[in-house]
Design a protein around this motif. Structure first.
Motif, PDB file in Angstrom:
ATOM      1  N   SER A  51     -13.621  13.537  -3.943  1.00  0.00           N
ATOM      2  CA  SER A  51     -12.521  12.650  -3.555  1.00  0.00           C
ATOM      3  C   SER A  51     -12.834  11.199  -3.903  1.00  0.00           C
ATOM      4  O   SER A  51     -11.975  10.466  -4.421  1.00  0.00           O
TER       5      SER A  51
ATOM      6  N   ILE B 206       0.492   4.291  -2.762  1.00  0.00           N
ATOM      7  CA  ILE B 206       0.234   5.696  -2.428  1.00  0.00           C
ATOM      8  C   ILE B 206       1.267   6.604  -3.069  1.00  0.00           C
ATOM      9  O   ILE B 206       0.937   7.695  -3.565  1.00  0.00           O
TER      10      ILE B 206
ATOM     11  N   TRP C   5       0.819  -1.210   0.000  1.00  0.00           N
ATOM     12  CA  TRP C   5       0.000   0.000   0.000  1.00  0.00           C
ATOM     13  C   TRP C   5       0.848   1.252   0.000  1.00  0.00           C
ATOM     14  O   TRP C   5       0.443   2.279  -0.546  1.00  0.00           O
TER      15      TRP C   5
ATOM     16  N   VAL D 135     -12.881  10.335   7.908  1.00  0.00           N
ATOM     17  CA  VAL D 135     -13.143   9.073   8.606  1.00  0.00           C
ATOM     18  C   VAL D 135     -12.567   9.104  10.021  1.00  0.00           C
ATOM     19  O   VAL D 135     -13.222   8.701  10.991  1.00  0.00           O
ATOM     20  N   VAL D 136     -11.333   9.587  10.148  1.00  0.00           N
ATOM     21  CA  VAL D 136     -10.684   9.642  11.471  1.00  0.00           C
ATOM     22  C   VAL D 136     -11.452  10.570  12.400  1.00  0.00           C
ATOM     23  O   VAL D 136     -11.679  10.247  13.575  1.00  0.00           O
TER      24      VAL D 136
ATOM     25  N   LEU E 273      -7.300  11.237  -1.132  1.00  0.00           N
ATOM     26  CA  LEU E 273      -7.152  10.167  -0.147  1.00  0.00           C
ATOM     27  C   LEU E 273      -6.973  10.738   1.259  1.00  0.00           C
ATOM     28  O   LEU E 273      -7.568  10.252   2.222  1.00  0.00           O
ATOM     29  N   GLY E 274      -6.168  11.792   1.362  1.00  0.00           N
ATOM     30  CA  GLY E 274      -5.953  12.424   2.656  1.00  0.00           C
ATOM     31  C   GLY E 274      -7.221  13.049   3.212  1.00  0.00           C
ATOM     32  O   GLY E 274      -7.495  12.962   4.412  1.00  0.00           O
TER      33      GLY E 274
ATOM     34  N   SER F 292     -16.097  15.402  -0.347  1.00  0.00           N
ATOM     35  CA  SER F 292     -16.166  13.948  -0.171  1.00  0.00           C
ATOM     36  C   SER F 292     -16.524  13.252  -1.481  1.00  0.00           C
ATOM     37  O   SER F 292     -15.904  12.243  -1.859  1.00  0.00           O
TER      38      SER F 292
ATOM     39  N   LEU G 212     -10.387  12.159   2.581  1.00  0.00           N
ATOM     40  CA  LEU G 212     -11.294  11.112   3.035  1.00  0.00           C
ATOM     41  C   LEU G 212     -10.799  10.467   4.327  1.00  0.00           C
ATOM     42  O   LEU G 212     -11.594  10.162   5.225  1.00  0.00           O
ATOM     43  N   THR G 213      -9.495  10.274   4.427  1.00  0.00           N
ATOM     44  CA  THR G 213      -8.927   9.703   5.652  1.00  0.00           C
ATOM     45  C   THR G 213      -9.202  10.609   6.845  1.00  0.00           C
ATOM     46  O   THR G 213      -9.563  10.145   7.933  1.00  0.00           O
ATOM     47  N   LEU G 214      -9.047  11.925   6.641  1.00  0.00           N
ATOM     48  CA  LEU G 214      -9.307  12.885   7.714  1.00  0.00           C
ATOM     49  C   LEU G 214     -10.765  12.839   8.156  1.00  0.00           C
ATOM     50  O   LEU G 214     -11.068  12.854   9.361  1.00  0.00           O
TER      51      LEU G 214
ATOM     52  N   LYS H  78      -3.608  12.117  -4.010  1.00  0.00           N
ATOM     53  CA  LYS H  78      -3.153  12.045  -2.615  1.00  0.00           C
ATOM     54  C   LYS H  78      -3.987  12.972  -1.730  1.00  0.00           C
ATOM     55  O   LYS H  78      -4.307  12.629  -0.589  1.00  0.00           O
TER      56      LYS H  78
END
Length: 279
Positions: free
Chosen positions: A267, A7, A3, A25-26, A18-19, A264, A21-23, A15
């Motif tokens: 992304s 990336i 992975w 979710v977190v 992805l960042g 969202s 969406l990760t933010l 990137k």
């Protein structure tokens, strides 16, 4: 390819997607740790602190996104609203996979009259506008966020079934399937253990697209007042509640959730394009 190397190969925009969406979710997972208002649904109303601007301070603390017309911390409700959007997306995609994979697999593998019937049923549902079908289902199931989860999921299985059917039509005549038949493997084994794993690429793409669609549909339903019901915070409900403030100097109350919805969806579509190109 692990992975990390995957990336590194992404373009800058990918990137960022992805960042982002990760933010989201977190922040949704860690909501109890980051929200300023610990009350249920961040619904602590204090009219004395109503409509404070971003960065304002009160006895509660720093209101990063200001407060709404009831004095509730807007940042807290934005974070909790992300949970609604993400949950709708995951449940809707899960329901669509649960129904769409078997229907598409059986239609593509068996063919004949079964395929004709299932294809006809999919075409009928495909012809009905998704939002209209969801609204009809919510009227049947009743208002509420659980009903929205179910209704959105029940309208998205057709896309999954069509993709799986097309993949099975192309895979079922290949040599490894014929070899599995000669070896005496059962039909269920051939469908779910041999052919289905070879459809993951297109399936991931349609799941990402459906996730984005589910987020938009939930926001639209909440905007119309038939999605998440107050005081449960949702991005679509916030836009509906505060769009009149666009011309009063408090536009951020509706622009922030609107920007998060747009970000969202953009992304998810960006990443789905990456997966489509690599498939």
């Amino acid at each position: 390819m692990n992975w990390r190397s995957s990336i590194r190969q992404l373009a800058l925009g990918q990137k960022i997607a992805l960042g982002f969406l990760t933010l989201i979710v977190v922040m949704a997972i860690a909501a109890p740790l980051v929200v300023l208002d610990p009350s249920t649904n961040a619904n602590d109303m204090q009219l004395g602190r109503a409509l404070l601007g971003p960065g304002s301070r009160t006895d509660m603390g720093l209101h990063l996104f200001g407060t709404d017309k009831y004095g509730r911390d807007h940042f807290s409700r934005i974070i909790l609203g992300s949970r609604i959007s993400l949950t709708v997306g995951f449940i809707a995609v899960g329901i669509s996979l649960l129904i769409g994979i078997p229907v598409g697999a059986f239609a593509g593998y068996y063919g004949g009259k079964l395929d004709q019937f299932l294809t006809w049923a999919m075409s009928v549902l495909w012809s009905i506008p998704t939002l209209l079908l969801v609204i009809a289902l919510t009227f049947v199931l009743g208002k509420g966020i659980v009903q929205v989860f179910i209704a959105v999921g029940l309208t998205m299985w057709v896309e999954v079934a069509r993709v799986i059917r097309g993949q099975f039509l192309g895979e079922k005549s290949k040599e490894y399937v014929e070899a599995a038949k000669v070896l005496g493997f059962s039909t269920s084994h051939i469908i779910f253990k041999e052919i289905l794993p070879n459809t993951w690429g297109p399936l991931v793409v349609i799941c990402a697209t459906n996730f984005a669609s589910a987020l938009l549909i939930e926001s639209g339903l909440s905007f119309l007042g038939i999605g998440a019901q107050p005081p449960v915070p949702s991005w679509g409900g916030m836009i509906r509640e505060y769009y009149p403030y666009l011309i009063t100097g408090k536009a951020y109350l509706s622009l922030i959730p609107g920007a998060l919805i747009a970000g969202s969806v953009l992304s998810l579509n960006t990443l789905s394009t990456v997966w489509r190109e690599r498939d």
